[in-house]
Write an enzyme that holds these catalytic residues in place. Structure first.
Site, PDB file in Angstrom:
ATOM      1  N   CYS A   1      14.563  19.446  40.321  1.00 22.11           N
ATOM      2  CA  CYS A   1      15.068  19.836  41.642  1.00 22.11           C
ATOM      3  C   CYS A   1      14.574  21.215  42.088  1.00 22.11           C
ATOM      4  O   CYS A   1      14.501  21.498  43.286  1.00 22.11           O
ATOM      5  CB  CYS A   1      16.589  19.796  41.660  1.00 22.11           C
TER       6      CYS A   1
ATOM      7  N   LYS B   1      10.120  24.186  32.871  1.00 21.34           N
ATOM      8  CA  LYS B   1       9.913  22.961  33.655  1.00 21.34           C
ATOM      9  C   LYS B   1       9.259  23.283  34.998  1.00 21.34           C
ATOM     10  O   LYS B   1       8.317  22.607  35.415  1.00 21.34           O
ATOM     11  CB  LYS B   1      11.258  22.267  33.930  1.00 21.34           C
TER      12      LYS B   1
ATOM     13  N   HIS C   1      18.986  24.899  46.581  1.00 19.76           N
ATOM     14  CA  HIS C   1      18.389  25.907  45.706  1.00 19.76           C
ATOM     15  C   HIS C   1      17.565  26.867  46.558  1.00 19.76           C
ATOM     16  O   HIS C   1      16.637  26.465  47.268  1.00 19.76           O
ATOM     17  CB  HIS C   1      17.492  25.246  44.658  1.00 19.76           C
TER      18      HIS C   1
ATOM     19  N   THR D   1      19.861  17.947  45.556  1.00 18.63           N
ATOM     20  CA  THR D   1      20.152  16.553  45.187  1.00 18.63           C
ATOM     21  C   THR D   1      19.495  15.567  46.149  1.00 18.63           C
ATOM     22  O   THR D   1      19.381  14.393  45.816  1.00 18.63           O
ATOM     23  CB  THR D   1      21.676  16.264  45.117  1.00 18.63           C
TER      24      THR D   1
END
Lengths: 351, 351, 351, 351
Positions: free
Chosen positions: D148, D204, D241, D330
């Site tokens: 995400c 990541k 975010h 999301t």
């Protein structure tokens, strides 16, 4: 239906912008005039400094902010989300000049010849306009709507008072920061905290509820015969006032019966299918942990216009009851109820 | 005074760590044994995963985590902040093995021969230990302390019930997330929200308060004759449970008289000058907007042990009263009251 | 040591109250005069409207609030937490009238003959006072302390710049709401949100850091030769500015070596054992998830005066490094550094 | 277009419910099968315990929760929001059994023959499916979507890397609690706090971005030649975010040119007018204080699918740049990008 031109006084404030937002797609109200104070002469799109999450609708962004003076306003109806002290001098000028004015300022709410209205609760009180116009020799009139904390409580008490002899109501509120306007509550005070006091709020809720649930005898409102005690608290939520309510009655209060009474409640706005009337003014939820401000404040067919009730349960005995209610403080608690009141005034031929 | 060795069961949890923190500088209690479940055999400093804002005192960091089994425990007194289900089987084993055990688990609180104690409220209920030991043929005993939400309410009601005939109490709580332990309340649920429900909490507050304010007749506790209705809410605060309280009495309740009654309240711990007894169990503030959880939860001479009361005012008439109270849920509401109870047990010769 | 009388200008504001609180038990500074604007003539205990979690120390509550005018002030030393615009006219009046004045206003920080001081970082810049007094023909002087966001960064960069050739620093801040003063940030804006901008802050951090790390050649400060880019954000915390820092150097930056360099850093205040000097100006933590504002802002031997560093790790290669630092914005970032600067001035004979 | 039957694995979790919500009115994807673990056999409406603010669409509430086993699934396409460890064993079973599977689990993202896709960024990487099917002798295939936090960054870097030689990127994130799933982050940890660490997240973001911006040479992906350093922080927001980004280039980076490049960016989904493609993948705002998570996370023609960029400004010199970006974690960060990838696979004939 033909278009109705409306003016919004003090339109650059936070509640003023709620009106703009709610009226952006209204079937017949058209925002024609917007007024302000320090921003007079500016484009509305620049004057409205804080817009929250929504942008100013483009069709209103270019309107010029006018002074709050009836002589420059051209409208069939006036909405007034003015501050209390400004409302005191300005609203009578508009009424005198012939404008129908719907106000959510607290200033005139408790005056004997001023209707204080929730369209589902006491539409008959609107008749008080006649007394007002006679008393004051006004061509227009002032109709007021209640405090944001009163609305949810009075809406829920209405069907209960119609069915049962309610004697006593003990209420504790957990109110969102938007209830204090902008800039409102400093973050230093409310982050990770609760403030157990809101100036004048408890008394407003008490006396407004008694007037709203009162009877109009053709001349005056006789307050409801009911004891109310209120504790108001500010909590760190953005929108939506949550209230725990304890009710005592001379009658037995069966929980299922109460839930059915609340669920099936319909008011004049529902019967008239007014555009801003939610199909269910009161939504009753069965989950143990609802209503919650963040999840439920926008419930209903007209987002923010339904009061959500949950946790309906026995109180201390079979003559008492507890429940929790949530109502959106800036929609049902301000702009939304005022718009609904204006729709009702129009339907009844007052505008 | 000679040193008393204590054991803390389930010491690696959040409340267990509160005990460690509060006992770090205690004048006579010395933490000798700590127990855990999955972390048995580890150093305590490693086993206690979440430490909040305070670090593990170095003198306890190297203690080995023991199994929760009376056969390996060497202590004069045992504190049990165990989870409810574990407490059910484990606590009786310790009492049977001869340990005096003070528990803040809810498991045994309402059992007829188990004292439920707030040292300032009902120190005489401790005598119930004799009945318990006889009934159960135990060498040791279990004494319990109340739910974190009950403590503040019962402390405030005690002096009022002593002075006035109180008949009815309507309470709404706004409880901090630490009341749910760790990990406890997910942030996704509570940020910018209120959850109007806490499982089993309302009934606990009601029945525990009636037992705490009840009379001990030498054989059993007779519940106080009082009607209580409770609405529990979770709010986004970290520590400190805030409660609005509406009280009805057969007597007239004069506001100044009530304030003076609360302010001057002294219990057995104050008379005995127990180390964890705050000089004022109840602090009454006059400011309109206090108590606030963030500002007042650590009030008093022993931080977190005083209940702070504010907004004492008339209710619906002269026989009723409203006030707001705040008590620290993990100090006065858990570890602090248990330690104070242990100090009282020692002073009375039970340990 | 003999007692030194100090005056606090603008003492009724939020930072003013931090001074009061920090000086309440100071070994030699005694608060003798407090000034305000609208509250002149009132008792300080009434004038200081918002007191946060701490009450006004009783010994200062009865001081009368004086006007901010050097003619009525009797003190050996003056602290000025005045707003920027007021500081502009008022601070020179005090310096001219002979007072040593320590200011945490931004107004005069970047003037060529005004020392901008963090006592651990550039105590030698204090010598600039001589140039200032000569230039301005003042009997007193102005010494300034940095912006709350600059302090933590400059403190951490100091030992690194002493040891390595640092060329580039990229900083992102997450700043607490108390950094904006009171009433400061409206809760409507910051609850459940981040505001990615603080007016003028990024440039302040950049230019102040270059001056602080610069060399004083006896006449003027030559800025450090270093490139800095800053992104400032407001987050919903109460106190404590968190900063992520990426550093590039011509030298290889070994992580363990960097940690040891930070840990062992000692400045002039530590060598002089000044009362407000923390034993460790920089605390380095090894846990992966520290520092955290709520847990670490009060770390150290003088709560709030140590900068806490964590997550020291490689950057993109062996010539770069990343770390996270936290410093208390109203203590180390305002009142605390000013008091420490005053202690240093006194130790060096300037007061 | 004819209807496509889809299955959602692990549909009862938080992200699973996002798929249900986003697919409720999809023009051609029809949810036919839902799988779970402990809730197998239950109605989906009961099994999905936490529903956030939206209720389960009635048309899906009665679907039976199936086991996560390819033998009982009847679908043209499978979405997998499974937990990492479960995905490891289960996803290959589905691919082997012939299903096209789109996963937002991290498990297979970095495998050499597994496409990691953002449809606007690297649609050509989908061709890697051929290599995958050959290598593994699968009838179906696995396509993955990024973390995400990666999505917003890679989307913004894509048009910049196409136009300029970008060498270095320094990123700091402020991530919402929903990124940790449910129950996720305990409120005790994050209220009035920032946690400066998210397990595995920084690595990541780094390696996924390099793969996403890499070139496919017909056989394998060659990572982009770019240095990235990342600092991840958890802040008390619910969704969205926020990331501050510092960029260095061999080319001069003109601020207006960069803004225009971002604004005008269009990808394959926009050209194909895929149903879940926002008209503008990147929205650039000019206000100094935007983007803000609460105000901007649902921006764009498909709410939550556009990345909002603001504060585009010079870095340390004309070869560097700073900006702030926001992407909904999301929606664009999970379910939304996976659905868009599935739409692209269908348009390209892979399904």
């Amino acid at each position: 239906m033909k278009s109705i031109d409306v003016a919004i006084l003090g339109a650059t404030g936070m509640v003023g912008q709620d009106y703009i937002h709610m009226l952006a797609n209204h079937p017949y109200f058209r925002v024609k005039c917007l007024t302000g104070s320090e921003s007079v002469g500016k484009r509305y799109g620049e004057a409205a400094s804080w817009k929250g999450a929504y942008d100013i609708p483009s069709k209103y962004a270019d309107l010029e902010v006018l002074p709050t003076d009836p002589r420059v306003i051209d409208a069939d109806l006036v909405f007034s989300p003015l501050p209390t002290d400004v409302a005191k001098t300005v609203e009578p000028l508009f009424a005198k000049a012939g404008f129908p004015l719907v106000s959510d300022a607290s200033t005139h709410r408790m005056e004997k010849d001023v209707p204080l209205i929730i369209p589902e609760v006491n539409p008959d009180h609107i008749e008080l306009i006649k007394i007002q116009k006679k008393n004051r020799s006004w061509d227009g009139f002032i109709v007021t709507t209640p405090n944001c904390t009163t609305v949810g409580l009075a809406l829920v008490l209405k069907p209960l008072c119609d069915k049962y002899q309610i004697n006593k109501v003990i209420v504790t509120t957990m109110q969102a920061v938007s209830g204090a306007g902008f800039p409102g509550v400093p973050s230093l005070l409310i982050i990770e905290n609760v403030i157990p006091y809101i100036k004048d709020e408890e008394e407003k809720v008490r006396i407004e509820t008694l007037k709203l649930l009162g009877k109009f005898d053709g001349e005056k409102i006789m307050n409801a015969n009911l004891k109310i005690a209120v504790s108001c608290n500010r909590v760190p939520t953005l929108d939506g006032h949550l209230e725990t309510v304890y009710i005592e009655s001379s009658d037995k209060l069966d929980v299922d019966d109460v839930k059915e009474t609340l669920r099936s409640f319909q008011g004049e706005p529902q019967r008239l299918k007014l555009p801003t009337a939610p199909t269910q003014p009161i939504i009753v939820r069965e989950e143990l942990d609802r209503p919650q401000p963040r999840l439920d404040r926008m419930a209903g067919s007209i987002p923010g216009m339904s009061v959500v009730v949950g946790r309906v349960r026995r109180g201390i005995d079979e003559h008492s009851l507890q429940l929790t209610l949530l109502s959106h403080n800036t929609i049902r608690g301000a702009a939304g109820t005022a718009i609904l009141a204006a729709e009702l005034l129009l339907a009844q031929g007052w505008v």
